[in-house]
Design an enzyme around this catalytic site. Sequence first.
Site, PDB file in Angstrom:
ATOM      1  CE1 TYR A 194      -9.192  -2.367 -10.225  1.00 55.72           C
ATOM      2  CE2 TYR A 194     -11.507  -2.847  -9.835  1.00 55.72           C
ATOM      3  CZ  TYR A 194     -10.330  -2.254  -9.442  1.00 55.72           C
ATOM      4  OH  TYR A 194     -10.280  -1.545  -8.258  1.00 55.72           O
TER       5      TYR A 194
ATOM      6  CE  LYS B 261     -18.319  -3.863  -9.592  1.00 62.83           C
ATOM      7  NZ  LYS B 261     -17.106  -4.241 -10.248  1.00 62.83           N
TER       8      LYS B 261
ATOM      9  CG  ASP C 253     -13.116 -10.914 -10.730  1.00 66.56           C
ATOM     10  OD1 ASP C 253     -14.262 -10.852 -10.246  1.00 66.56           O
ATOM     11  OD2 ASP C 253     -12.299  -9.959 -10.706  1.00 66.56           O
TER      12      ASP C 253
END
Length: 428
Positions: free
Chosen positions: A144, A267, A239
Amino acid sequence: MIYQRSSALFAAAQKVIPGGVNSPVRAFKAVGGDPIFVKEAKGAYLYDEDGNRLIDYINSWGPMILGHAYQPVVDAVVEKAKKGTSFGMPTEIETQIAELAVSMVPNIDKIRFVNSGTEACMSAVRLARGYTNKDKIIKFAGCYHGHSDSFLIQAGSGAVTFGSPNSPGVTKGTAQDTLLARYNDLDHVEQIIESNKDEIACIIIEPVAGNMGCIPPVKGFLQGLRALCDTHNILLIFDEVMTGFRLAKGGAQELLGVDADIVTFGKVIGGGLPVGAFAAREEIMNHLAPLGPVYQAGTLSGNPLAMAAGLAMLTELNTNPETFKSLAEKTEYLHKGIEKALKHHYVTHTINRVGSMISVHFAKDHVVDFDSAASGNNETFKKFFHGMLDNGIYIAPSAFETWFITNALTYKDLDDTIAVVEKVAATL
Ligand SMILES: *Cc1c(COP(=O)(O)O)cnc(C)c1O
């Protein structure tokens, strides 16, 4: 447990917010039941609107690596808020957090801040395309990278050259430029590169996958990608929205010893405020506007509130690097306890763990890619999830999520959690 107030709040929310939530996975669709509304949180604990205390294994999906309402972060945000929350002008704190991030992470000279992991990945791919003058990208099934169009792609059956969109609203044109590979399958990547010679701008990957549960890269996989990228003039994008500032100071690049060309963050880097970032060597980053032709912008990007939270968080992690060791040790302890409890009750499972990323797959075989992750028993997961929740343990409401461990967890919390697993396992 009875969630009267949460259910009432959810009913009200559904009238004015699609599905009652501002991000779909919060809605418990994969596990059934109504989502729980949280009132406040401190350290490792959530306090919900019905007056329950829950041990939190989601931690806002990662950012709260040091626990909720972590004092240095709260103080930094409160102080900054008093002085204005956004100016749309440069501020000193942006340079301070950039300097710190660049000093902590390998292979990056410059970093640009955005407002989410989605934005970071979307911008990183645009930069890679602009830098290489090529259009296509390779991503891996089950990884994702946020919800921008290029990433919402699934392979049609057997199709390796053309992806097909897996959300209405993503055009076929966009889908055609995203090529889908199997995680941990270097040969597959090589085939795709061979059949798209000189067309691939970048390979984007979660260096440790966390969005199909936790799946570590097999030995040599990332090194193999690095070599393929070097040979074919392709940029390798890690990522690290989940792994960055979690697996080590320098993220997965440092822990696994593989160099990326562009790295994305989210995050943890925002300390719980909306922050993302992407970073690379100077020659690549200089392609960005206003220095170069690749456009990227943001009204609230680098705003002082977000930067204050991020800077406080990174400063804590930088000055206390033993945090990463402590996190990994706690996660290993949890791993062993859960394993023992599940074995004790003959529950079929596979636990994957890297550092402070862990997930319990109710699958027979090793989970190495999306297909093996999807082979897990979802009915068992649902029962497990609700069993844990009924006993005060909040894990992600989906079998495809990693548990996000926070250093605020005590060994007593871990023992309590393992005791609940033991109890729930007996019912599976
Ligand atoms: C969470 C996540 C994203 C998206 O970040 P948002 O801030 O939710 O947009 C991208 N990549 C990975 C690996 C993630 O875990």
